[in-house]
Design an enzyme around this catalytic site. Structure first.
Site, PDB file in Angstrom:
ATOM      1  N   LYS A 188       0.482  -1.230  -0.195  1.00  0.00           N
ATOM      2  CA  LYS A 188      -0.017   0.118   0.121  1.00  0.00           C
ATOM      3  C   LYS A 188       0.786   1.302   0.078  1.00  0.00           C
ATOM      4  O   LYS A 188       1.389   1.742   1.172  1.00  0.00           O
ATOM      5  CB  LYS A 188      -0.897  -0.082   1.160  1.00  0.00           C
ATOM      6  CG  LYS A 188      -2.118   1.116   0.785  1.00  0.00           C
ATOM      7  CD  LYS A 188      -2.415   1.820   2.151  1.00  0.00           C
ATOM      8  CE  LYS A 188      -1.861   2.751   2.560  1.00  0.00           C
ATOM      9  NZ  LYS A 188      -1.374   4.309   1.743  1.00  0.00           N
ATOM     10  N   GLU A 245       9.713   1.134  10.781  1.00  0.00           N
ATOM     11  CA  GLU A 245      10.612   1.820  10.962  1.00  0.00           C
ATOM     12  C   GLU A 245      10.153   3.395  10.888  1.00  0.00           C
ATOM     13  O   GLU A 245       9.453   3.639  10.027  1.00  0.00           O
ATOM     14  CB  GLU A 245      11.575   1.888   9.376  1.00  0.00           C
ATOM     15  CG  GLU A 245      12.915   2.745   9.672  1.00  0.00           C
ATOM     16  CD  GLU A 245      13.466   3.154   8.537  1.00  0.00           C
ATOM     17  OE1 GLU A 245      14.033   2.373   7.640  1.00  0.00           O
ATOM     18  OE2 GLU A 245      13.480   4.564   8.410  1.00  0.00           O
ATOM     19  N   CYS A 299      13.848   9.873   6.963  1.00  0.00           N
ATOM     20  CA  CYS A 299      13.674   9.735   8.571  1.00  0.00           C
ATOM     21  C   CYS A 299      15.073   9.593   9.317  1.00  0.00           C
ATOM     22  O   CYS A 299      14.866  10.139  10.553  1.00  0.00           O
ATOM     23  CB  CYS A 299      12.938   8.299   8.618  1.00  0.00           C
ATOM     24  SG  CYS A 299      13.700   6.934   7.553  1.00  0.00           S
ATOM     25  N   GLU A 356      10.048  15.629  15.167  1.00  0.00           N
ATOM     26  CA  GLU A 356      10.480  15.357  13.668  1.00  0.00           C
ATOM     27  C   GLU A 356       9.843  16.460  12.956  1.00  0.00           C
ATOM     28  O   GLU A 356       8.720  16.656  12.822  1.00  0.00           O
ATOM     29  CB  GLU A 356      10.329  14.025  13.102  1.00  0.00           C
ATOM     30  CG  GLU A 356      10.861  13.787  11.672  1.00  0.00           C
ATOM     31  CD  GLU A 356      10.711  12.385  11.697  1.00  0.00           C
ATOM     32  OE1 GLU A 356       9.446  11.848  11.649  1.00  0.00           O
ATOM     33  OE2 GLU A 356      11.474  11.650  10.937  1.00  0.00           O
TER      34      GLU A 356
END
Ligand code: ADP
Length: 494
Positions: free
Chosen positions: A187, A262, A296, A396
């Site tokens: 997906k 992750e 990331c 983040e």
């Protein structure tokens, strides 16, 4: 080539459909969504929007394939398929890389480098297909017994991936699936699904059997959530935000799926005063700014030893200003746009927070206008006077925003570096080998770079720890997560 002149064979105006059981089909609800080029804000493709019922169809197709002829494929057969896919992708790479540029904005200077990585991934995991083995163990049970383990594929895998680099991120689930004999429902994110759909076409042309890889782009809260909770899925491989990762882990409990996640990061990159600054300045800058900060493991908290702090801030801000931001199709361009208006709003919101928190904006900080005004372009930004407890140093951002934080000595650098809920990446710049080794051991993260940053390849393992998740990617341990062991006791005196 510019945005007004570029044409792409995949962007032919036809509806891009879902791949389920080897067929290209429309979503059952007949819904569609538009894919925008983030550099221009213009629609480049219309895509079928998969929903929970399409995920259900895809899981059934994947189960059928898992139990069908695919289960009879021998390791060398799967290896041969993967090597064929690698060759086919290599030949067709230019249009695949360009499609990624048009769909998610990374400049061609970046996406053209993905060719090596993509082809290596299929070839590396092809080598793993013929390297699956259990073990025999001596036992002490009275009588005559032999004990050994065999490895079997876990079954149907759900791969859920983000938009910041789908061309490569999808490989983390496709390659181990093919190597081990699992099947996959992938997906992609709605923001950037096109390179997944095109790679699926190429894999089918190379001989991928129906149902082994299914691709269902759709919203996270419907299609993604349905996949994470589906009782017919045996494992989820997720890459994305920490908040969504938590939801996926919760949803997976329904049938005790195996899960690998992750997640986000706020990685420390530490520069000592004995570093080679000619290497450290561009290295640390690109460790944060590459892919317009949408990585990331970006080194977004830059700790600089106090004696060189002012000089380093000045040099890294000057370096940031030299970066060519703009038309992703120009080979000279180094940074493309952010993915969407929503992401631009988020990044600009954090820049405002930085100012409110008292950080000093040394360079960058503005959205780019003029001929770039329709895209989501923002300048690479350097913030000085940041302390580790400010929001901009804790949360983040996923944009080209570098927080530069001073430290006095090694002990403080380690302590500050580890003061984060995340544990994905980290780096150190120093010519003192002992110090570099000490710091690389002391920082709690799943990846670490010494006098470099962001270097990766498929044969080398990585993972997150703490709130950055768990699960191996790359290297020989990765495929173990797509296999389960069965221990067999065999009585030998009958
Ligand atoms: P972002 O906020 O940057 O889009 P996400 O972690 O939300 O990051 O998205 C990563 C992937 O997870 C995307 O494919 C998205 O559609 C999917 N996703 C989002 N929410 C959910 C959910 N509740 N369950 C499963 N997948 C989800």
């Amino acid at each position: 080539m510019t945005f007004s002149t570029v044409s792409h064979p995949f962007l032919d105006g036809k509806l891009k459909r879902l791949l389920i059981g080897g067929e290209w089909v429309e979503s059952l609800a007949q819904e569609t969504f538009d894919c925008l080029n983030p550099a221009t804000g213009k629609v480049i493709a219309k895509v079928s929007r998969g929903g929970a019922e399409d995920i259900d169809r895809a899981v059934k197709a994947a189960r059928e394939a898992f139990e069908g002829p695919w289960s009879q494929w021998k390791p060398f057969d799967r290896q041969a398929l993967m090597l064929k896919i690698a060759d086919h992708v290599e030949v067709n790479f230019d249009e695949l890389g360009l499609l990624e540029t048009l769909d998610m904005g990374a400049p061609v200077a970046r996406t053209s480098l993905f060719k090596r990585w993509l082809v290596q991934a299929f070839r590396y995991y092809a080598s793993q297909a013929v390297n699956i083995h259990g073990e025999t163990s001596e036992n002490s049970f009275p009588g005559s017994f032999m004990t050994y383990t065999v490895k079997d594929p876990v079954g149907v895998v759900g791969g859920i991936i983000p938009w910041n680099g789908p061309l490569l991120t999808q490989l983390w689930s496709i390659c181990p699936t093919l190597a081990t004999g699992c099947t996959l429902v992938l997906k992609p994110a709605e923001e950037a699904p096109l390179s997944c759909l095109r790679l699926a076409e190429l894999m089918m042309e190379a001989g991928l059997p129906p149902g082994v890889v299914n691709v269902v782009p759709g919203p996270g809260h419907t299609a993604g959530a349905a996949l994470a909770a589906h009782p017919g899925v045996d494992k989820i491989a997720f890459t994305g935000s920490t908040a969504t990762g938590r939801k996926i882990i919760e949803a997976s409990a329904i049938n005790m799926k195996r899960v690998a996640v992750e997640l986000g990061g706020k990685s420390p990159d530490i520069v000592f005063d004995d570093a080679n600054l000619d290497i450290a300045v561009p290295g640390a800058a690109m460790g944060c700014f590459a892919n317009t900060g949408q990585v990331c493991y970006s080194g977004t908290r830059l700790f600089v030893q106090r004696g060189i702090y002012d000089q380093f801030v000045e040099r890294i801000a000057a370096f940031g200003k030299t970066l060519k931001v703009g038309d992703s199709l120009n080979p000279q361009t180094q940074l493309g746009p952010l993915i969407s208006q929503a992401q631009l709003d988020r990044v600009q919101g954090y820049m405002n927070i930085a100012c409110d928190e008292g950080a000093e904006m040394v360079s960058g900080g503005r959205r780019l206008g003029g001929e770039l005004a329709d895209g989501y372009f923002v300048e690479p930004t350097v913030l000085a006077g940041v302390s580790n407890d400010m929001r901009i140093a804790r949360e983040e951002i996923f944009g080209p925003v570098l927080s530069v934080i001073p430290f006095d000595d090694e002990e403080e650098a380690i302590q500050l570096g580890n003061t984060t809920e995340y544990g994905l990446g980290g780096g150190v710049w120093s010519q003192n080998i002992g110090r570099a080794l000490r710091v690389s051991r002391a920082i709690r993260s799943g990846m670490f770079w010494v006098n470099c940053y962001s270097v990766t390849e498929p044969a080398i393992s990585s993972r997150g720890i703490k709130m950055s998740g768990y699960g191996e990617k790359g290297g020989r341990h990765h495929i173990e997560e797509y296999l389960y062991s069965k221990t067999v006791w065999l009585r030998t005196d009958v």
